[in-house]
Design an enzyme around this catalytic site. Structure first.
Site, PDB file in Angstrom:
ATOM      1  N   ARG A 223       0.858  -1.180   0.000  1.00  0.00           N
ATOM      2  CA  ARG A 223       0.000   0.000   0.000  1.00  0.00           C
ATOM      3  C   ARG A 223       0.898   1.235   0.000  1.00  0.00           C
ATOM      4  O   ARG A 223       2.022   1.200   0.524  1.00  0.00           O
ATOM      5  CB  ARG A 223      -0.884   0.035   1.254  1.00  0.00           C
ATOM      6  N   HIS A 271      -1.791   1.038  -9.351  1.00  0.00           N
ATOM      7  CA  HIS A 271      -2.414   0.019  -8.479  1.00  0.00           C
ATOM      8  C   HIS A 271      -3.118  -1.055  -9.317  1.00  0.00           C
ATOM      9  O   HIS A 271      -4.327  -1.267  -9.188  1.00  0.00           O
ATOM     10  CB  HIS A 271      -3.401   0.694  -7.502  1.00  0.00           C
TER      11      HIS A 271
HETATM   12  P1  NAP Z   1      -1.504 -12.150   4.067  1.00  0.00           P
HETATM   13  O1  NAP Z   1      -1.675 -13.517   3.526  1.00  0.00           O
HETATM   14  O2  NAP Z   1      -2.338 -11.718   5.222  1.00  0.00           O
HETATM   15  O3  NAP Z   1       0.050 -12.007   4.462  1.00  0.00           O
HETATM   16  C1  NAP Z   1       0.562 -10.913   5.151  1.00  0.00           C
HETATM   17  C2  NAP Z   1       2.014 -11.186   5.516  1.00  0.00           C
HETATM   18  O4  NAP Z   1       2.562 -10.002   6.101  1.00  0.00           O
HETATM   19  C3  NAP Z   1       2.160 -12.313   6.555  1.00  0.00           C
HETATM   20  O5  NAP Z   1       3.290 -13.091   6.280  1.00  0.00           O
HETATM   21  C4  NAP Z   1       2.362 -11.530   7.863  1.00  0.00           C
HETATM   22  O6  NAP Z   1       3.115 -12.219   8.843  1.00  0.00           O
HETATM   23  C5  NAP Z   1       3.156 -10.342   7.349  1.00  0.00           C
HETATM   24  N1  NAP Z   1       3.063  -9.234   8.301  1.00  0.00           N
HETATM   25  C6  NAP Z   1       1.950  -8.580   8.728  1.00  0.00           C
HETATM   26  N2  NAP Z   1       2.272  -7.639   9.635  1.00  0.00           N
HETATM   27  C7  NAP Z   1       3.621  -7.709   9.796  1.00  0.00           C
HETATM   28  C8  NAP Z   1       4.557  -7.026  10.614  1.00  0.00           C
HETATM   29  N3  NAP Z   1       4.178  -6.072  11.476  1.00  0.00           N
HETATM   30  N4  NAP Z   1       5.857  -7.379  10.517  1.00  0.00           N
HETATM   31  C9  NAP Z   1       6.259  -8.359   9.678  1.00  0.00           C
HETATM   32  N5  NAP Z   1       5.424  -9.047   8.871  1.00  0.00           N
HETATM   33  C10 NAP Z   1       4.116  -8.738   8.944  1.00  0.00           C
HETATM   34  O7  NAP Z   1      -1.707 -11.062   2.934  1.00  0.00           O
HETATM   35  P2  NAP Z   1      -1.573 -11.239   1.339  1.00  0.00           P
HETATM   36  O8  NAP Z   1      -2.799 -11.854   0.777  1.00  0.00           O
HETATM   37  O9  NAP Z   1      -0.276 -11.877   1.048  1.00  0.00           O
HETATM   38  O10 NAP Z   1      -1.574  -9.698   0.871  1.00  0.00           O
HETATM   39  C11 NAP Z   1      -0.588  -8.803   1.315  1.00  0.00           C
HETATM   40  C12 NAP Z   1      -0.931  -7.383   0.917  1.00  0.00           C
HETATM   41  O11 NAP Z   1      -0.729  -7.195  -0.471  1.00  0.00           O
HETATM   42  C13 NAP Z   1      -2.367  -6.935   1.121  1.00  0.00           C
HETATM   43  O12 NAP Z   1      -2.651  -6.630   2.469  1.00  0.00           O
HETATM   44  C14 NAP Z   1      -2.442  -5.723   0.234  1.00  0.00           C
HETATM   45  O13 NAP Z   1      -2.055  -4.572   0.957  1.00  0.00           O
HETATM   46  C15 NAP Z   1      -1.402  -6.006  -0.845  1.00  0.00           C
HETATM   47  N6  NAP Z   1      -2.022  -6.199  -2.166  1.00  0.00           N
HETATM   48  C16 NAP Z   1      -1.719  -5.324  -3.160  1.00  0.00           C
HETATM   49  C17 NAP Z   1      -2.253  -5.507  -4.418  1.00  0.00           C
HETATM   50  C18 NAP Z   1      -1.878  -4.620  -5.570  1.00  0.00           C
HETATM   51  O14 NAP Z   1      -2.500  -4.695  -6.624  1.00  0.00           O
HETATM   52  N7  NAP Z   1      -0.866  -3.794  -5.434  1.00  0.00           N
HETATM   53  C19 NAP Z   1      -3.127  -6.570  -4.665  1.00  0.00           C
HETATM   54  C20 NAP Z   1      -3.422  -7.440  -3.634  1.00  0.00           C
HETATM   55  C21 NAP Z   1      -2.865  -7.242  -2.371  1.00  0.00           C
HETATM   56  P3  NAP Z   1       2.593 -13.588   9.500  1.00  0.00           P
HETATM   57  O15 NAP Z   1       2.763 -14.623   8.402  1.00  0.00           O
HETATM   58  O16 NAP Z   1       3.489 -13.813  10.633  1.00  0.00           O
HETATM   59  O17 NAP Z   1       1.151 -13.365   9.854  1.00  0.00           O
HETATM   60  C1  GLV Z   2      -5.643  -4.794  -3.901  1.00  0.00           C
HETATM   61  O1  GLV Z   2      -4.922  -3.898  -3.655  1.00  0.00           O
HETATM   62  C2  GLV Z   2      -6.049  -5.785  -2.940  1.00  0.00           C
HETATM   63  O2  GLV Z   2      -5.864  -5.556  -1.731  1.00  0.00           O
HETATM   64  O3  GLV Z   2      -6.581  -6.823  -3.370  1.00  0.00           O
END
Ligand code: NAP
Ligand code: GLV
Length: 308
Positions: A223, A271
């Site tokens: 983000r 994005h």
């Molecule tokens: P997820 O499965 O919830 O994974 C989040 C990861 O971040 C986990 O490994 C978590 O650790 C780690 N984390 C959270 N807080 C932390 C901290 N304080 N210190 C260190 N590590 C931390 O999420 P996801 O599905 O992979 O998605 C991640 C993010 O990608 C979303 O929240 C969103 O912001 C972004 N995103 C962006 C787009 C885009 O188009 N640019 C699209 C989709 C998503 P643990 O494993 O220990 O819980």
């Molecule tokens: C996009 O940014 C998502 O969080 O899926």
């Protein structure tokens, strides 16, 4: 009992078609048509306004249309409502494509060659073997792990950082604030795939940048709120960091005249790294609703205390 969808209407019509075909007993409304608001038990939304949430007095589950939930404002969602984030193959495959593109572009100096082309300069840079390029992923969740899996066949030296300790084959894993410095010190290309929470806001700051190897590059796919923009400009302009690929900004859209637009060491995209696909996500939400109606635990429920 009914469902309200409040996001882009065109995609909503694909969702509505899937629900009509596969769950005709569940009335599906696309906002602003809410039907009887008291009948709505399931809301599918990106950023539901507070007054809408207040009007849905029998809401049971809020499904985020995105993987992230920071845009929702969890504190305005009643405690009685479960919040579920989006985990679906469309987002994962989009993120894998984009992250791989960004890492390869930085690894093979695409921004340097673009600058050289503009000044008609024929200059060959050293080709660094992938095994000598260390790629570090912040966030070892659904997306971070999918990206690591996709990068592995190129032979990069891979590492990752998460909140809680992990063990992943072939990946050097670090965790928590104790593990951050060692993780950063070996990340030539740093990819942020963290959720935006109180703990991660502005984590990409001056202090973090100075812990990276000199000349490292950044890819922010999390983000815009993860990044301290002034700090990034400073380290790019001083040469401390070599380049950045930014898919997310704060605010979005980025205002005209912002220095990121014209910066020669920044590749900026609006994005679009990963977009939720209606065809796959509608079926995943429907299956989760069916679980809920059978009394089984919902999948991918957000931990409100952790914020993700
Ligand atoms: P997820 O499965 O919830 O994974 C989040 C990861 O971040 C986990 O490994 C978590 O650790 C780690 N984390 C959270 N807080 C932390 C901290 N304080 N210190 C260190 N590590 C931390 O999420 P996801 O599905 O992979 O998605 C991640 C993010 O990608 C979303 O929240 C969103 O912001 C972004 N995103 C962006 C787009 C885009 O188009 N640019 C699209 C989709 C998503 P643990 O494993 O220990 O819980
Ligand atoms: C996009 O940014 C998502 O969080 O899926």
């Amino acid at each position: 009992m009914s469902i309200l969808y409040r996001s882009e209407a065109e995609r909503g019509r694909i969702w509505a078609g899937i629900f009509a075909a596969e769950a005709p007993d569940l009335p599906f409304h696309i906002w602003p048509d809410t039907g009887n608001p008291e009948a709505i038990e399931y809301l599918i939304a990106w950023q539901p306004p507070a007054d809408l949430l207040r009007s849905l007095t029998n809401l049971k589950v809020l499904f985020s249309i995105g993987a992230g939930v920071d845009q929702i404002g969890l504190d305005q969602v009643p405690e009685t409502v479960s919040v579920v984030r989006m985990v679906e193959p469309g987002i994962a495959s989009g993120m894998v494509e984009f992250a791989t593109m960004a890492v390869l572009a930085l690894h093979r100096n695409v921004l340097d060659y673009q600058r050289a082309q503009r000044s008609a300069e024929w200059r060959q840079l050293e080709v660094v073997p992938a095994a000598q390029r260390r790629v570090g992923i912040m966030g070892l969740g659904v997306l971070g792990q999918a990206v690591l899996q996709a990068l592995a066949p190129f032979g990069f030296a891979l590492r990752g950082w998460s909140r809680t300790p992990k063990q992943l084959p072939g990946i050097a894993c670090y965790s928590g604030s104790d593990g951050l410095e060692a993780f950063l010190g070996g990340s030539d290309i740093l990819v942020c795939l963290l959720p935006l929470t109180d703990a991660t806001r502005h984590i990409l700051d001056q202090r973090l940048f100075t812990r990276l190897p000199k000349g490292a590059a950044l890819v922010n796919l999390g983000r815009g709120g993860h990044l301290d923009q002034a700090a990034l400009l400073e380290v790019l302009d001083s040469g401390r960091l070599s380049a950045a690929v930014l898919d997310v900004c704060e605010p979005e859209p980025l205002p005209s005249g912002h220095p990121f637009w014209q910066h020669p060491s920044i590749l900026l995209t609006p994005h679009i790294a990963a977009v939720t696909r209606p065809e796959t996500s509608a079926r995943i939400v429907l299956e989760n609703i069916r679980r809920y109606r059978r009394g089984e635990p919902l999948r991918n429920v957000v931990d409100r205390a952790a914020g993700y």
